[in-house]
Design an enzyme around this catalytic site. Structure first.
Site, PDB file in Angstrom:
ATOM      1  N   CYS A 278      21.905  21.540 -27.173  1.00  0.00           N
ATOM      2  CA  CYS A 278      22.688  21.129 -26.002  1.00  0.00           C
ATOM      3  C   CYS A 278      22.992  19.632 -25.997  1.00  0.00           C
ATOM      4  CB  CYS A 278      21.984  21.545 -24.716  1.00  0.00           C
ATOM      5  SG  CYS A 278      20.379  20.756 -24.415  1.00  0.00           S
TER       6      CYS A 278
ATOM      7  N   HIS B 160      18.067  20.867 -19.987  1.00  0.00           N
ATOM      8  CA  HIS B 160      19.354  21.294 -20.545  1.00  0.00           C
ATOM      9  C   HIS B 160      20.459  20.384 -20.029  1.00  0.00           C
ATOM     10  CE1 HIS B 160      21.850  24.142 -22.660  1.00  0.00           C
ATOM     11  NE2 HIS B 160      22.569  24.429 -21.593  1.00  0.00           N
TER      12      HIS B 160
ATOM     13  N   HIS C 126      28.811  24.366 -23.078  1.00  0.00           N
ATOM     14  CA  HIS C 126      27.512  23.874 -23.547  1.00  0.00           C
ATOM     15  C   HIS C 126      27.023  24.673 -24.741  1.00  0.00           C
ATOM     16  CE1 HIS C 126      25.088  27.084 -21.166  1.00  0.00           C
ATOM     17  NE2 HIS C 126      26.365  27.392 -21.077  1.00  0.00           N
TER      18      HIS C 126
END
Length: 254
Positions: free
Chosen positions: A165, A215, A227
């Site tokens: 990510c 994240h 993402h």
């Protein structure tokens, strides 16, 4: 008679009292099925319905329910209804609501393919601002979207062969001359800190649990993000996970 005696003994032991009914020998008692509540409603207006902080036009508007937008009526106070629509709650004038629906019935009656909820005034301003800004923001979003479908690789930074990510957003920004820290927790403390509601397309939003960032996603507008999700789904577009979205970061102005 033995069955009745056993039944009475069972009621005495469990503390259950039945009124208004009689069970004959051999009858089996079952709890009545719970009826589905029909407290759903939608805005029967041409444009949008103002949601106010209190029951009356003297109270400020905090959000708006769009035409055919869904809400649930919590209670009624005179001519005003206290409603909840997704994460927004407030008062609307009851006459502008069509009430008495489940969510499934709402979709059928309004011919909607998906739920439509209220939006805050800040969200409305952000959409308008994003539409007028364009420029680098749109370039960054368009560039990021071309890698949807590529793999997720933990520790990776390759947009084609795989990235995690933070590696994904770091590599996207690098193409536009913007340097980001490597891991999401450090990225959250870089740039200009903004609230989730202030995010515009191209800004980063961070997910956290128990105070720890785990994240990072790139906001692309209309409640959507792009993402590097997981090894199972790779780089993808998703709905913003508002339950864990705690903050945003902005690294450019236009």
């Amino acid at each position: 008679m033995r069955n009745k005696q056993k039944f009475k003994l069972w009621m005495a032991v469990t503390g259950i009292v039945l009124t208004g009914m009689f069970l004959g020998e051999g009858d089996v008692w079952a709890a009545p099925e719970k009826q589905t509540e029909r407290n759903g409603a939608y805005a029967d207006v041409n444009t949008c319905l103002n949601i106010r902080e209190g029951a009356g036009t003297q109270h400020p508007v905090l959000a708006q329910l769009p035409k055919n937008g869904y809400c649930e009526v919590e209670r009624r106070e005179g001519d005003w209804c206290y409603i909840t629509s997704d994460e927004i709650s407030g008062y609307v004038f009851c006459d502008y609501l069509e009430t008495g629906f489940t969510k499934e019935e709402y979709l059928t009656v309004t011919n909607q393919k998906e739920m439509k909820y209220a939006y805050s005034l800040q969200q409305k301003e952000n959409v308008a601002a994003a539409a007028s800004i364009g420029g680098k923001r749109q370039e960054i979003v368009d560039f990021a979207l071309q890698f949807v479908g590529n793999p997720y690789v933990w520790g990776g930074t390759s947009l084609t062969n795989g990235a995690d990510c933070s590696g994904f957003v770091q590599s996207i920004y690098k193409q536009f001359g913007i340097s980001l820290p490597r891991v999401a927790a450090d990225q959250a403390n870089a740039g200009t800190r903004i609230s989730v509601e202030e995010a515009l397309p191209g800004d980063l939003i961070f997910y956290a649990e128990n105070g720890s960032v785990y994240h990072v996603v790139m906001y692309i507008g209309n409640g959507k993000v792009v993402h590097a999700s997981s090894s199972a789904s790779g780089i993808k577009v998703s709905d913003l996970y508002r339950a864990h979205a705690v903050s945003g970061a902005r690294f450019f102005i236009s």
